[in-house]
Design a protein around this motif. Sequence first.
Motif, PDB file in Angstrom:
ATOM      1  N   GLN A   5       1.037  -1.350   0.256  1.00 21.77           N
ATOM      2  CA  GLN A   5       0.285   0.212   0.015  1.00 21.77           C
ATOM      3  C   GLN A   5       1.049   1.179   0.399  1.00 21.77           C
ATOM      4  OE1 GLN A   5      -3.278  -0.325  -0.188  1.00 21.77           O
ATOM      5  NE2 GLN A   5      -3.106  -2.564  -0.544  1.00 21.77           N
ATOM      6  N   GLY A   6       2.227   1.566  -0.234  1.00 22.33           N
ATOM      7  CA  GLY A   6       3.198   2.221  -0.058  1.00 22.33           C
ATOM      8  C   GLY A   6       3.668   2.943  -1.314  1.00 22.33           C
ATOM      9  N   TYR A   7       3.347   4.983  -1.372  1.00 23.17           N
ATOM     10  CA  TYR A   7       3.162   5.227  -1.869  1.00 23.17           C
ATOM     11  C   TYR A   7       4.452   6.692  -2.185  1.00 23.17           C
ATOM     12  CZ  TYR A   7       0.001   7.813  -0.221  1.00 23.17           C
ATOM     13  OH  TYR A   7      -1.315   8.701   1.171  1.00 23.17           O
ATOM     14  N   LEU A   8       4.349   7.139  -2.817  1.00 24.25           N
ATOM     15  CA  LEU A   8       4.956   8.386  -2.782  1.00 24.25           C
ATOM     16  C   LEU A   8       4.717   9.297  -3.784  1.00 24.25           C
ATOM     17  CD1 LEU A   8       8.852   9.535  -2.910  1.00 24.25           C
ATOM     18  CD2 LEU A   8       9.000   8.491  -4.737  1.00 24.25           C
ATOM     19  N   PRO A  53       0.705  10.682  -7.037  1.00 21.16           N
ATOM     20  CA  PRO A  53       1.704  10.339  -6.320  1.00 21.16           C
ATOM     21  C   PRO A  53       2.077   9.830  -7.920  1.00 21.16           C
ATOM     22  CG  PRO A  53      -0.368   9.669  -5.156  1.00 21.16           C
ATOM     23  CD  PRO A  53      -0.593  10.185  -6.659  1.00 21.16           C
ATOM     24  N   ILE A  54       3.850  10.780  -7.507  1.00 22.32           N
ATOM     25  CA  ILE A  54       4.519  10.203  -7.991  1.00 22.32           C
ATOM     26  C   ILE A  54       4.829   8.330  -8.458  1.00 22.32           C
ATOM     27  CG2 ILE A  54       7.012  10.851  -7.212  1.00 22.32           C
ATOM     28  CD1 ILE A  54       8.056  12.309  -9.605  1.00 22.32           C
ATOM     29  N   LEU A  55       4.538   8.362  -7.363  1.00 22.71           N
ATOM     30  CA  LEU A  55       5.306   7.078  -7.907  1.00 22.71           C
ATOM     31  C   LEU A  55       3.518   6.388  -6.950  1.00 22.71           C
ATOM     32  CD1 LEU A  55       6.573   3.931  -8.446  1.00 22.71           C
ATOM     33  CD2 LEU A  55       7.819   3.973  -6.032  1.00 22.71           C
ATOM     34  N   PRO A  56       2.763   5.835  -7.256  1.00 19.54           N
ATOM     35  CA  PRO A  56       1.517   5.127  -7.292  1.00 19.54           C
ATOM     36  C   PRO A  56       1.852   3.611  -5.861  1.00 19.54           C
ATOM     37  CG  PRO A  56       1.477   5.191  -9.030  1.00 19.54           C
ATOM     38  CD  PRO A  56       2.795   6.069  -9.021  1.00 19.54           C
ATOM     39  N   VAL A  57       0.323   3.740  -5.729  1.00 20.33           N
ATOM     40  CA  VAL A  57       0.330   2.310  -5.130  1.00 20.33           C
ATOM     41  C   VAL A  57       0.502   1.613  -6.545  1.00 20.33           C
ATOM     42  CG1 VAL A  57      -1.408   0.592  -3.514  1.00 20.33           C
ATOM     43  CG2 VAL A  57      -1.236   2.700  -2.643  1.00 20.33           C
ATOM     44  N   ALA A  59       2.836   0.893  -8.684  1.00 19.93           N
ATOM     45  CA  ALA A  59       3.741   0.717  -8.753  1.00 19.93           C
ATOM     46  C   ALA A  59       5.273   0.406  -7.642  1.00 19.93           C
ATOM     47  CB  ALA A  59       4.149   2.569 -10.067  1.00 19.93           C
ATOM     48  N   PHE A  60       4.396   0.802  -6.573  1.00 16.16           N
ATOM     49  CA  PHE A  60       5.649   0.780  -5.098  1.00 16.16           C
ATOM     50  C   PHE A  60       6.571  -0.190  -5.455  1.00 16.16           C
ATOM     51  CE2 PHE A  60       6.431   1.160  -0.336  1.00 16.16           C
ATOM     52  CZ  PHE A  60       7.428   2.248  -1.193  1.00 16.16           C
ATOM     53  N   ALA A  61       7.271   0.118  -4.680  1.00 15.84           N
ATOM     54  CA  ALA A  61       8.299  -1.264  -4.311  1.00 15.84           C
ATOM     55  C   ALA A  61       9.368  -0.486  -3.233  1.00 15.84           C
ATOM     56  CB  ALA A  61       9.042  -1.684  -5.302  1.00 15.84           C
ATOM     57  N   THR A  62       9.888  -1.169  -3.229  1.00 14.28           N
ATOM     58  CA  THR A  62      11.158  -0.669  -1.826  1.00 14.28           C
ATOM     59  C   THR A  62      12.170  -0.506  -2.564  1.00 14.28           C
ATOM     60  OG1 THR A  62      11.510  -2.710  -1.120  1.00 14.28           O
ATOM     61  CG2 THR A  62      10.000  -1.578   0.158  1.00 14.28           C
ATOM     62  N   GLY A  63      13.112   0.258  -1.471  1.00 16.66           N
ATOM     63  CA  GLY A  63      14.134   0.514  -2.158  1.00 16.66           C
ATOM     64  C   GLY A  63      14.875   1.857  -2.559  1.00 16.66           C
ATOM     65  N   THR A  64      16.153   1.428  -3.393  1.00 19.54           N
ATOM     66  CA  THR A  64      16.595   3.493  -3.215  1.00 19.54           C
ATOM     67  C   THR A  64      16.066   3.970  -4.507  1.00 19.54           C
ATOM     68  OG1 THR A  64      19.050   1.963  -2.285  1.00 19.54           O
ATOM     69  CG2 THR A  64      19.098   4.504  -3.580  1.00 19.54           C
ATOM     70  N   TYR A  65      15.454   5.178  -4.674  1.00 20.96           N
ATOM     71  CA  TYR A  65      15.303   6.187  -5.701  1.00 20.96           C
ATOM     72  C   TYR A  65      15.741   7.732  -5.650  1.00 20.96           C
ATOM     73  CZ  TYR A  65      11.839   3.372  -5.767  1.00 20.96           C
ATOM     74  OH  TYR A  65      10.327   1.553  -5.688  1.00 20.96           O
ATOM     75  N   GLU A  66      15.440   8.599  -6.557  1.00 23.03           N
ATOM     76  CA  GLU A  66      16.901   9.721  -6.961  1.00 23.03           C
ATOM     77  C   GLU A  66      15.072  10.504  -7.074  1.00 23.03           C
ATOM     78  OE1 GLU A  66      20.365  10.333  -7.459  1.00 23.03           O
ATOM     79  OE2 GLU A  66      19.338  10.783  -9.399  1.00 23.03           O
ATOM     80  N   LEU A  67      14.755  11.835  -6.725  1.00 24.40           N
ATOM     81  CA  LEU A  67      13.815  12.309  -7.292  1.00 24.40           C
ATOM     82  C   LEU A  67      15.138  13.440  -7.812  1.00 24.40           C
ATOM     83  CD1 LEU A  67      11.524  13.260  -4.533  1.00 24.40           C
ATOM     84  CD2 LEU A  67      10.624  12.417  -7.015  1.00 24.40           C
ATOM     85  N   VAL A  68      14.896  14.017  -8.918  1.00 23.99           N
ATOM     86  CA  VAL A  68      15.941  15.125  -9.646  1.00 23.99           C
ATOM     87  C   VAL A  68      14.416  15.896 -10.241  1.00 23.99           C
ATOM     88  CG1 VAL A  68      16.881  15.652 -11.516  1.00 23.99           C
ATOM     89  CG2 VAL A  68      17.397  13.834 -10.687  1.00 23.99           C
ATOM     90  N   PHE A  69      14.680  17.179  -9.565  1.00 28.38           N
ATOM     91  CA  PHE A  69      14.083  18.844  -9.238  1.00 28.38           C
ATOM     92  C   PHE A  69      14.761  19.616 -10.222  1.00 28.38           C
ATOM     93  CE2 PHE A  69      13.512  17.052  -5.398  1.00 28.38           C
ATOM     94  CZ  PHE A  69      12.088  16.805  -5.223  1.00 28.38           C
ATOM     95  N   ALA A  70      13.980  20.007 -11.543  1.00 32.78           N
ATOM     96  CA  ALA A  70      14.842  20.946 -12.567  1.00 32.78           C
ATOM     97  C   ALA A  70      13.710  22.312 -12.142  1.00 32.78           C
ATOM     98  CB  ALA A  70      14.137  20.577 -13.446  1.00 32.78           C
TER      99      ALA A  70
END
Length: 121
Positions: A5-8, A53-57, A59-70
Motif C-alpha cells: 500500500q506504499g506510495y511516494l 503520487p509520483i510513485l502510486p500504490v 507501481a510502488f516497490a521498496t528500494g533506493t530512489y532519486e528525485l531530480v528537480f529541474a
Amino acid sequence: MSQTQGYLTTHVLDTARGIPAQGIAITLFRITDGGREQIATTVTNADGRTDAPILPVDAFATGTYELVFACGDYLRATGQAGDDPLFLDQIPLRFGMSDPDAHYHVPLLLSPYGYSTYRGS
C-alpha cells in the motif's frame, strides 16, 4: 503475500517568495546495481504538488530512489536565477524506502542559493 500500500509523493515550496513552486519538472529514478532507471516524470501544479503520487500504490516497490528537480528553469522564470552558471539548477535527492506499506513524502524547500528536504507526511 499481501498487496503493498506504499506510495511516494513530493512537492516544492519556494521559501524565498513564500509560495508553492509551480511548473518544476521532476524526474524519478530507481537506483539499482545496474545504475539509474527512469520511472516517472511530472510537473508541479499551482499548489507546488504533483497531480497524483509520483510513485502510486500499483507501481510502488521498496528500494533506493532519486528525485531530480529541474529548478533552474523555475528560478530563471521567476527572476531569481542570478548569473550563469546557476548556483542551483538540477537538484538530485537520493533516498531509500524500506516499508512496503508506508506513504513516503519527500518535499523540496527551495531558494536560489539553498534547499532542504525531509521525510514528510
